[in-house]
Design a protein around this motif. Structure first.
Motif, PDB file in Angstrom:
ATOM      1  N   GLY A  19      12.491  -6.059  11.886  1.00 31.98           N
ATOM      2  CA  GLY A  19      12.247  -4.623  11.974  1.00 31.98           C
ATOM      3  C   GLY A  19      12.728  -3.835  10.771  1.00 31.98           C
ATOM      4  N   LEU A  20      12.488  -4.397   9.574  1.00 32.22           N
ATOM      5  CA  LEU A  20      12.940  -3.699   8.368  1.00 32.22           C
ATOM      6  C   LEU A  20      11.998  -2.554   8.030  1.00 32.22           C
ATOM      7  CD1 LEU A  20      13.952  -6.335   5.682  1.00 32.22           C
ATOM      8  CD2 LEU A  20      15.411  -4.946   7.149  1.00 32.22           C
ATOM      9  N   ASN A  21      12.587  -1.431   7.707  1.00 30.79           N
ATOM     10  CA  ASN A  21      11.807  -0.285   7.244  1.00 30.79           C
ATOM     11  C   ASN A  21      12.429   0.246   5.968  1.00 30.79           C
ATOM     12  OD1 ASN A  21       9.676   0.451   9.355  1.00 30.79           O
ATOM     13  ND2 ASN A  21      11.499   0.044  10.547  1.00 30.79           N
ATOM     14  N   LYS A  22      11.577   0.550   5.014  1.00 29.41           N
ATOM     15  CA  LYS A  22      12.070   1.105   3.758  1.00 29.41           C
ATOM     16  C   LYS A  22      10.994   2.018   3.189  1.00 29.41           C
ATOM     17  CE  LYS A  22      14.215   1.340  -0.245  1.00 29.41           C
ATOM     18  NZ  LYS A  22      15.574   1.847  -0.466  1.00 29.41           N
ATOM     19  N   SER A  23      11.383   3.209   2.817  1.00 27.15           N
ATOM     20  CA  SER A  23      10.429   4.146   2.214  1.00 27.15           C
ATOM     21  C   SER A  23      10.987   4.657   0.899  1.00 27.15           C
ATOM     22  CB  SER A  23      10.200   5.352   3.129  1.00 27.15           C
ATOM     23  OG  SER A  23       9.696   4.935   4.365  1.00 27.15           O
ATOM     24  N   PHE A  24      10.114   4.978  -0.014  1.00 23.71           N
ATOM     25  CA  PHE A  24      10.499   5.727  -1.205  1.00 23.71           C
ATOM     26  C   PHE A  24       9.868   7.098  -1.051  1.00 23.71           C
ATOM     27  CE2 PHE A  24      10.838   1.360  -2.891  1.00 23.71           C
ATOM     28  CZ  PHE A  24      12.156   1.415  -3.314  1.00 23.71           C
ATOM     29  N   GLY A  25      10.658   8.104  -0.760  1.00 25.62           N
ATOM     30  CA  GLY A  25      10.116   9.422  -0.469  1.00 25.62           C
ATOM     31  C   GLY A  25       9.245   9.334   0.772  1.00 25.62           C
ATOM     32  N   GLU A  26       8.028   9.806   0.634  1.00 29.23           N
ATOM     33  CA  GLU A  26       7.097   9.793   1.770  1.00 29.23           C
ATOM     34  C   GLU A  26       6.433   8.427   1.951  1.00 29.23           C
ATOM     35  OE1 GLU A  26       5.973  12.895   3.770  1.00 29.23           O
ATOM     36  OE2 GLU A  26       8.084  12.903   3.140  1.00 29.23           O
ATOM     37  N   PRO A  83       5.993   4.737   2.750  1.00 29.78           N
ATOM     38  CA  PRO A  83       6.616   3.570   3.382  1.00 29.78           C
ATOM     39  C   PRO A  83       6.244   2.304   2.619  1.00 29.78           C
ATOM     40  CG  PRO A  83       4.765   4.372   4.706  1.00 29.78           C
ATOM     41  CD  PRO A  83       4.837   5.249   3.501  1.00 29.78           C
ATOM     42  N   VAL A  84       7.227   1.468   2.318  1.00 26.99           N
ATOM     43  CA  VAL A  84       6.962   0.222   1.583  1.00 26.99           C
ATOM     44  C   VAL A  84       7.107  -0.984   2.503  1.00 26.99           C
ATOM     45  CG1 VAL A  84       7.695  -1.219  -0.350  1.00 26.99           C
ATOM     46  CG2 VAL A  84       7.660   1.257  -0.605  1.00 26.99           C
ATOM     47  N   LEU A  85       8.149  -0.998   3.315  1.00 31.17           N
ATOM     48  CA  LEU A  85       8.282  -2.032   4.346  1.00 31.17           C
ATOM     49  C   LEU A  85       8.186  -1.331   5.693  1.00 31.17           C
ATOM     50  CD1 LEU A  85      11.282  -4.074   2.867  1.00 31.17           C
ATOM     51  CD2 LEU A  85       8.843  -4.599   2.664  1.00 31.17           C
ATOM     52  N   GLN A  86       7.335  -1.844   6.568  1.00 38.09           N
ATOM     53  CA  GLN A  86       7.142  -1.208   7.871  1.00 38.09           C
ATOM     54  C   GLN A  86       7.336  -2.227   8.967  1.00 38.09           C
ATOM     55  OE1 GLN A  86       4.130   1.912   8.297  1.00 38.09           O
ATOM     56  NE2 GLN A  86       3.119   0.964   6.551  1.00 38.09           N
ATOM     57  N   ASP A  87       8.446  -2.143   9.652  1.00 35.42           N
ATOM     58  CA  ASP A  87       8.727  -3.060  10.747  1.00 35.42           C
ATOM     59  C   ASP A  87       8.533  -4.511  10.300  1.00 35.42           C
ATOM     60  OD1 ASP A  87       9.587  -3.570  13.275  1.00 35.42           O
ATOM     61  OD2 ASP A  87       7.597  -3.458  14.180  1.00 35.42           O
ATOM     62  N   PHE A  88       9.063  -4.799   9.108  1.00 37.12           N
ATOM     63  CA  PHE A  88       8.857  -6.096   8.459  1.00 37.12           C
ATOM     64  C   PHE A  88       9.789  -7.139   9.060  1.00 37.12           C
ATOM     65  CE2 PHE A  88       9.705  -9.302   5.302  1.00 37.12           C
ATOM     66  CZ  PHE A  88       8.514  -9.487   4.634  1.00 37.12           C
TER      67      PHE A  88
END
Ligand SMILES: Nc1ncnc2c1ncn2[C@@H]1O[C@H](COP(=O)(O)OP(=O)(O)O)[C@@H](O)[C@H]1O
Ligand SMILES: [Mg+2]
Length: 248
Positions: A24-31, A33-38
């Protein structure tokens, strides 16, 4: 293997026999999303290639596993002993090749011997006292591999490690990496955008798309692997079409 939790556990604990468990990895840069529930699980000693287009988030995920980015949410467990090799060798120009390999370790006679042994494994023993600037691109990258090996990693993270090398050097590096892997058996996560490289090296190839793994395929080819092996072309076509590329 003693996994180390990097991110406070938010749910149930992952199975501790795994080399990597990321849920469940999530990572965003600003708006964005780069990783979504990974989610990714890796067995000890498993060689996984993570394929994805440029900008798909491969390096972002690798940085999370290497604890180079503490800013992702989710749950991650990785072994304590891990090492990273990047596209650039990142050698310190003011240290000898040997000192680069043993950097960060206590400078004992034993460390020197381990460093020399690692250099011998990558065929650089004659360059132990040389300066990094005297090495070719391939040699410098072999020194970077030796620097990783000397730490006896349980998890080896490779971020497009051969991307800057010429085609012939890359072929030799593939063979060297496969040999070192067979000997030391760390879990390996190889990030690459090169489909052939992924199939030649990994036991399992994943495609990262839209922040998630969109495809996972096992690679079962005879050793030594080569492009003319039966099954290679079909796998290549499958992966290329998943990446949205029409195979040639
Ligand atoms: N430090 C950062 N600040 C802002 N955006 C970033 C940063 N690092 C990466 N990104 C963006 O996140 C996305 C994924 O980057 P990255 O993980 O480096 O992709 P890859 O390694 O697959 O090429 C890209 O769109 C990239 O521009
Ligand atoms: Mg990258």
């Amino acid at each position: 293997m003693a996994p180390e939790s990097l991110v406070p556990a938010t749910g149930s604990l992952p199975a501790s026999h795994l080399a990597v468990s990321a849920y469940g990895l999530n990572k965003s840069f600003g708006e964005r999303p780069v990783l979504q529930d990974f989610t990714l699980e890796m067995e000890p000693g498993e060689f996984v290639a993570l394929l994805g287009r440029s900008g798909s988030g491969k390096s972002t995920f690798l940085r999370v596993l290497g604890a180079l980015d503490a800013d992702a949410s989710g749950e991650v467990q990785v072994p304590r002993r891990r090492a990273v090799v990047f596209q650039e060798p990142r050698l310190m120009p003011w240290l000898s090749v040997l000192r680069n390999v043993t950097i960060g370790l206590p400078q004992t006679r034993q460390t020197v011997n381990l460093g020399l042994a690692a250099l011998a494994e990558v065929g650089l023993e004659r360059h132990a006292q040389a300066w990094p600037r005297t090495l070719s691109g391939g040699e410098a990258q072999r020194a970077a591999l030796a620097r990783a090996l000397v730490r006896e990693p349980q998890l080896l993270l490779l971020d497009e490690p051969f991307g800057a090398l010429d085609a012939l050097t890359r072929i030799r590096m593939h063979a060297l990496l496969r040999e070192l892997y067979r000997k030391h058996r760390p879990a390996v996560l190889l990030v690459t955008h090169d489909v052939d490289e992924a199939i030649l090296l990994a036991d399992r190839v994943l495609v990262l798309q839209d922040g998630r793994i969109s495809m996972s395929v096992e690679v079962r080819l005879e050793e030594p692997r080569h492009r003319s092996a039966s099954g290679f072309a079909a796998l290549r076509e499958t992966l290329l079409s998943e990446l949205g590329v029409v195979p040639d």
